[in-house]
Design a protein around this motif. Structure first.
Motif, mmCIF file in Angstrom:
data_model
loop_
_atom_site.group_PDB
_atom_site.id
_atom_site.type_symbol
_atom_site.label_atom_id
_atom_site.label_comp_id
_atom_site.label_asym_id
_atom_site.label_seq_id
_atom_site.Cartn_x
_atom_site.Cartn_y
_atom_site.Cartn_z
ATOM 1 N N GLY A 37 0.823 -1.213 0.000
ATOM 2 C CA GLY A 37 0.000 0.000 0.000
ATOM 3 C C GLY A 37 0.850 1.254 0.000
ATOM 4 O O GLY A 37 0.554 2.224 -0.703
ATOM 5 N N HIS A 38 1.936 1.230 0.776
ATOM 6 C CA HIS A 38 2.856 2.377 0.801
ATOM 7 C C HIS A 38 3.544 2.546 -0.548
ATOM 8 O O HIS A 38 3.736 3.673 -1.014
ATOM 9 N N ALA A 39 3.895 1.425 -1.180
ATOM 10 C CA ALA A 39 4.514 1.507 -2.510
ATOM 11 C C ALA A 39 3.535 2.100 -3.513
ATOM 12 O O ALA A 39 3.924 2.895 -4.374
ATOM 13 N N ALA A 40 2.259 1.733 -3.402
ATOM 14 C CA ALA A 40 1.244 2.292 -4.307
ATOM 15 C C ALA A 40 1.097 3.789 -4.096
ATOM 16 O O ALA A 40 1.043 4.554 -5.068
ATOM 17 N N SER A 41 1.058 4.241 -2.846
ATOM 18 C CA SER A 41 0.936 5.687 -2.612
ATOM 19 C C SER A 41 2.184 6.422 -3.091
ATOM 20 O O SER A 41 2.091 7.531 -3.614
ATOM 21 N N ALA A 42 3.358 5.818 -2.932
ATOM 22 C CA ALA A 42 4.590 6.442 -3.437
ATOM 23 C C ALA A 42 4.538 6.569 -4.957
ATOM 24 O O ALA A 42 4.964 7.589 -5.519
ATOM 25 N N TYR A 43 4.003 5.556 -5.626
ATOM 26 C CA TYR A 43 3.846 5.624 -7.081
ATOM 27 C C TYR A 43 2.907 6.770 -7.464
ATOM 28 O O TYR A 43 3.191 7.533 -8.396
ATOM 29 N N LEU A 44 1.814 6.916 -6.737
ATOM 30 C CA LEU A 44 0.868 8.002 -7.025
ATOM 31 C C LEU A 44 1.517 9.368 -6.822
ATOM 32 O O LEU A 44 1.341 10.275 -7.637
ATOM 33 N N ILE A 45 2.259 9.507 -5.754
ATOM 34 C CA ILE A 45 2.944 10.774 -5.492
ATOM 35 C C ILE A 45 3.916 11.084 -6.633
ATOM 36 O O ILE A 45 3.970 12.219 -7.123
ATOM 37 N N GLN A 46 4.660 10.088 -7.057
ATOM 38 C CA GLN A 46 5.596 10.277 -8.170
ATOM 39 C C GLN A 46 4.844 10.700 -9.431
ATOM 40 O O GLN A 46 5.266 11.628 -10.138
ATOM 41 N N GLN A 47 3.728 10.052 -9.726
ATOM 42 C CA GLN A 47 2.944 10.391 -10.913
ATOM 43 C C GLN A 47 2.384 11.812 -10.820
ATOM 44 O O GLN A 47 2.364 12.543 -11.813
ATOM 45 N N LEU A 48 1.941 12.207 -9.641
ATOM 46 C CA LEU A 48 1.410 13.562 -9.475
ATOM 47 C C LEU A 48 2.518 14.604 -9.615
ATOM 48 O O LEU A 48 2.298 15.673 -10.195
ATOM 49 N N ARG A 49 3.695 14.288 -9.120
ATOM 50 C CA ARG A 49 4.822 15.215 -9.293
ATOM 51 C C ARG A 49 5.153 15.385 -10.772
ATOM 52 O O ARG A 49 5.455 16.482 -11.226
ATOM 53 N N GLN A 50 5.075 14.310 -11.530
ATOM 54 C CA GLN A 50 5.315 14.401 -12.968
ATOM 55 C C GLN A 50 4.255 15.259 -13.661
ATOM 56 O O GLN A 50 4.494 15.786 -14.741
ATOM 57 N N ARG A 51 3.107 15.401 -13.037
ATOM 58 C CA ARG A 51 2.017 16.199 -13.598
ATOM 59 C C ARG A 51 1.991 17.615 -13.027
ATOM 60 O O ARG A 51 1.028 18.342 -13.194
ATOM 61 N N GLY A 52 3.061 18.014 -12.322
ATOM 62 C CA GLY A 52 3.203 19.393 -11.879
ATOM 63 C C GLY A 52 2.806 19.689 -10.453
ATOM 64 O O GLY A 52 2.872 20.837 -10.021
ATOM 65 N N PHE A 53 2.406 18.684 -9.682
ATOM 66 C CA PHE A 53 2.095 18.896 -8.270
ATOM 67 C C PHE A 53 3.363 18.601 -7.490
ATOM 68 O O PHE A 53 4.035 17.614 -7.744
ATOM 69 N N SER A 54 3.722 19.459 -6.532
ATOM 70 C CA SER A 54 4.990 19.210 -5.845
ATOM 71 C C SER A 54 4.890 19.257 -4.326
ATOM 72 O O SER A 54 5.485 18.439 -3.650
ATOM 73 N N THR A 55 4.185 20.210 -3.783
ATOM 74 C CA THR A 55 4.081 20.369 -2.330
ATOM 75 C C THR A 55 2.652 20.751 -1.997
ATOM 76 O O THR A 55 1.841 21.007 -2.891
ATOM 77 N N ALA A 56 2.352 20.825 -0.715
ATOM 78 C CA ALA A 56 1.009 21.253 -0.313
ATOM 79 C C ALA A 56 0.682 22.625 -0.900
ATOM 80 O O ALA A 56 -0.436 22.874 -1.340
ATOM 81 N N ALA A 57 1.676 23.502 -0.941
ATOM 82 C CA ALA A 57 1.458 24.826 -1.526
ATOM 83 C C ALA A 57 1.228 24.745 -3.033
ATOM 84 O O ALA A 57 0.630 25.631 -3.618
ATOM 85 N N ASN A 58 1.719 23.677 -3.642
ATOM 86 C CA ASN A 58 1.572 23.479 -5.081
ATOM 87 C C ASN A 58 0.577 22.378 -5.411
ATOM 88 O O ASN A 58 0.675 21.731 -6.445
#
Length: 170
Positions: A37-58
């Protein structure tokens, strides 16, 4: 016309790698709070970063909750000053049942339940919708909250946690 192009950008070929990753045996069925489950959430975070999301402010937020689970959230602020406080939530859950048990499976018990046909495909679809929204020349009028819930197979835990501790006013 821009919306039609964004919709057309969602292709089966783009969905398949997400499904293959999330439903792989390496993630051991993505049970909420597990290493998979943690690996899946890490994958999602990586995918979102690739789509321009980076931090809570972003626009990227991770909401941890009991049981070692976490919701992954991405926000696209609305473009209309009068409508941006209206939030549309678009969601999917990334967890699945892990290794089947008597409580969560009709069989086979003790084997990885990959969850490709529901959870992984829904998450893949949501990732591609996010990419389509990000391709628009202007954000939608209302704010969009894209939520990837954890712990849903254990009793809707991620969505219940978000409603009891929302990251945006209800």
């Amino acid at each position: 016309r821009d919306i039609a192009a964004a919709v057309e950008s969602i292709r089966i070929a783009d969905l398949k790698p997400h499904i293959a990753t999330l439903a792989s045996d390496a993630l051991q069925g993505r049970e909420g709070g597990s290493a998979g489950g943690h690996a899946a959430s890490a994958y999602l975070i990586q995918q979102l970063r690739q789509r321009g999301f980076s931090t809570a402010a972003n626009g990227l937020d991770v909401q941890e909750f009991p049981g070692g689970m976490r919701n992954v959230l991405a926000i696209v602020p609305g473009s209309d000053a009068r409508r941006r406080d209206e939030v549309v939530i678009v969601c999917a859950h990334f967890d699945h049942v892990g290794f089947g048990t008597q409580r969560n499976s009709r069989g086979p018990i003790g084997y990885i339940h990959n969850g490709a046909d529901d959870n992984a495909s829904g998450v893949a679809g949501l990732l591609e919708v996010i990419e389509a929204v990000r391709s628009l020349p202007h954000p939608p009028r209302r704010t969009l909250l894209f939520a990837f819930w954890d712990g849903e197979e254990k009793g809707l835990l991620g969505s219940k946690h978000w409603v009891s501790s929302p990251t945006r006013p209800l």
